[in-house]
Design a protein around this motif. Structure first.
Motif, PDB file in Angstrom:
ATOM      1  N   GLY A 133      74.496  66.139   4.827  1.00 49.10           N
ATOM      2  CA  GLY A 133      73.777  66.134   3.561  1.00 49.10           C
ATOM      3  C   GLY A 133      72.422  66.789   3.553  1.00 49.10           C
ATOM      4  O   GLY A 133      71.686  66.671   2.563  1.00 49.10           O
ATOM      5  N   LEU A 134      72.045  67.486   4.622  1.00 51.08           N
ATOM      6  CA  LEU A 134      70.773  68.204   4.648  1.00 51.08           C
ATOM      7  C   LEU A 134      70.998  69.655   5.050  1.00 51.08           C
ATOM      8  O   LEU A 134      71.922  69.966   5.810  1.00 51.08           O
ATOM      9  N   GLU A 135      70.130  70.544   4.588  1.00 45.23           N
ATOM     10  CA  GLU A 135      70.219  71.949   4.969  1.00 45.23           C
ATOM     11  C   GLU A 135      69.813  72.131   6.432  1.00 45.23           C
ATOM     12  O   GLU A 135      68.969  71.400   6.961  1.00 45.23           O
ATOM     13  N   ASP A 136      70.404  73.138   7.062  1.00 47.75           N
ATOM     14  CA  ASP A 136      70.141  73.399   8.480  1.00 47.75           C
ATOM     15  C   ASP A 136      68.656  73.552   8.766  1.00 47.75           C
ATOM     16  O   ASP A 136      68.133  73.000   9.743  1.00 47.75           O
ATOM     17  N   LYS A 137      67.961  74.315   7.939  1.00 50.54           N
ATOM     18  CA  LYS A 137      66.558  74.634   8.224  1.00 50.54           C
ATOM     19  C   LYS A 137      65.681  73.380   8.216  1.00 50.54           C
ATOM     20  O   LYS A 137      64.680  73.314   8.952  1.00 50.54           O
ATOM     21  N   ILE A 138      66.038  72.385   7.408  1.00 50.37           N
ATOM     22  CA  ILE A 138      65.271  71.134   7.378  1.00 50.37           C
ATOM     23  C   ILE A 138      65.433  70.387   8.696  1.00 50.37           C
ATOM     24  O   ILE A 138      64.472  69.894   9.298  1.00 50.37           O
ATOM     25  N   SER A 151      63.767  59.926  11.105  1.00 50.87           N
ATOM     26  CA  SER A 151      63.065  60.837  10.193  1.00 50.87           C
ATOM     27  C   SER A 151      64.020  61.468   9.191  1.00 50.87           C
ATOM     28  O   SER A 151      63.688  61.615   8.007  1.00 50.87           O
ATOM     29  N   LEU A 152      65.207  61.832   9.644  1.00 53.72           N
ATOM     30  CA  LEU A 152      66.186  62.483   8.772  1.00 53.72           C
ATOM     31  C   LEU A 152      66.711  61.519   7.704  1.00 53.72           C
ATOM     32  O   LEU A 152      66.947  61.914   6.560  1.00 53.72           O
ATOM     33  N   LYS A 153      66.868  60.261   8.076  1.00 58.96           N
ATOM     34  CA  LYS A 153      67.279  59.257   7.091  1.00 58.96           C
ATOM     35  C   LYS A 153      66.213  59.093   6.007  1.00 58.96           C
ATOM     36  O   LYS A 153      66.512  58.980   4.817  1.00 58.96           O
ATOM     37  N   LYS A 154      64.951  59.107   6.422  1.00 56.77           N
ATOM     38  CA  LYS A 154      63.845  58.932   5.484  1.00 56.77           C
ATOM     39  C   LYS A 154      63.778  60.071   4.460  1.00 56.77           C
ATOM     40  O   LYS A 154      63.368  59.843   3.311  1.00 56.77           O
ATOM     41  N   ILE A 155      64.162  61.270   4.854  1.00 54.02           N
ATOM     42  CA  ILE A 155      64.047  62.399   3.919  1.00 54.02           C
ATOM     43  C   ILE A 155      65.363  62.699   3.193  1.00 54.02           C
ATOM     44  O   ILE A 155      65.475  63.719   2.520  1.00 54.02           O
TER      45      ILE A 155
END
Length: 289
Positions: free
Chosen positions: A132-137, A175-179
């Motif tokens: 659910g997140l883009e690679d660059k993030i 961190s990834l869960k938070k964003i």
């Protein structure tokens, strides 16, 4: 053009290969050859072992390689125009298209798995798939953590695996869960594959692989390290060594295969997880072009 795909770790299951063994004389001969070359009964682990045993790197890699190559060898319509393997799956693909014989591949996979298992036992690491997140993030979060943590498998759009030291992985996952990551799953593997943690494996594996003769590939293989088609044996060897610490560019490989004419993709191995990844990649790629 027909493309065939070979899976890596994570696709194993207890009983894998048992039906092939029962129903094919060729399969039985190859399973027995595997036991003879390895000097232990890998078939017992595959057919009747426990999942705790099977998911150990030194057994998982062998089991998936054996199953996948045998499945290709007994398939009457295995005539690929191009192939790709996901991580370990590159070895299965290369044996299936006769770059090296089945038994030589067993030796390579056994050595690779043993080296990786040693590192896994000395340095605690793990892998997690982020959805659910883009690679660059994800790349930026890993880079800014400061620990040993990197993107390791570019599987599909908004599906990227990260790999690294245990504590760094925990921090980055938090961190990834938070964003806004939709889901984060810890993978059922015992190590931080395709990360700098595997650097000590490269020299040992190169010394071994240099002793094995390879043929040029009879069809293009799209290797993980570059996502580009490769034919020459020396390039194939180099990429197999670099693969230990480099990310698996699966999404990019499939996009390149589609661009070069692939219209059908077939899984050769346990499960069909690669088929589902291709569907996601294809839909997204078609929209982009």
């Amino acid at each position: 053009m027909k493309a065939y795909m070979f899976p890596g770790q994570g696709s194993q299951f207890i009983g894998m290969g048992k039906n092939l063994y029962k129903n094919s004389h060729v399969a039985r001969k190859l399973f027995q050859l595997a036991n003879d070359v390895l000097e232990f009964s890998i078939t017992s682990i595959m057919f009747e072992g426990t999942m705790d045993t099977l998911k150990k790197t030194k057994y998982t890699q062998l089991a998936i390689y054996i199953y996948s190559v045998i499945k290709a060898k007994i398939s009457h319509d295995f005539e690929p125009d191009m192939v790709a393997g996901h991580s370990l799956g590159e070895f299965s693909a290369l044996s299936a298209i006769d770059v090296f014989p089945f038994e030589k591949g067993l030796m390579l996979v056994n050595k690779r798995a043993s080296i990786m298992q040693e590192i896994c036992e000395s340095i605690k690491g793990n892998m997690a798939v982020v959805l659910g997140l883009e690679d660059k993030i994800i790349e930026e979060i890993c880079k800014n953590d400061g620990g040993i943590i990197v993107p390791s498998n570019y599987n599909a759009p908004e599906q990227l695996v990260i790999s690294g030291e245990h504590n760094a992985l925990k921090r980055v996952c938090y961190s990834l869960k938070k964003i806004g990551a939709k889901k984060i799953l810890i993978l059922p593997v015992h190590g931080a594959f395709h990360s700098p943690i595997m650097e000590p494996a490269k020299k040992k594996f190169q010394e071994f692989i240099d002793k094995i003769s390879f043929k040029d590939s009879k069809c293009p293989i799209y290797q993980n390290v570059t996502a580009q088609s490769v034919i020459k044996s020396e390039d194939i060897k180099k990429n197999l060594i670099e693969q230990l610490t480099s990310p698996v560019k699966w999404k990019q490989s499939i996009e390149n295969m589609i661009s070069n004419g692939a219209i059908s993709f077939t899984d050769i191995g346990p499960g069909n997880i690669l088929q589902s990844l291709v569907k996601k990649i294809s839909r997204n790629f078609t929209r982009k072009i």
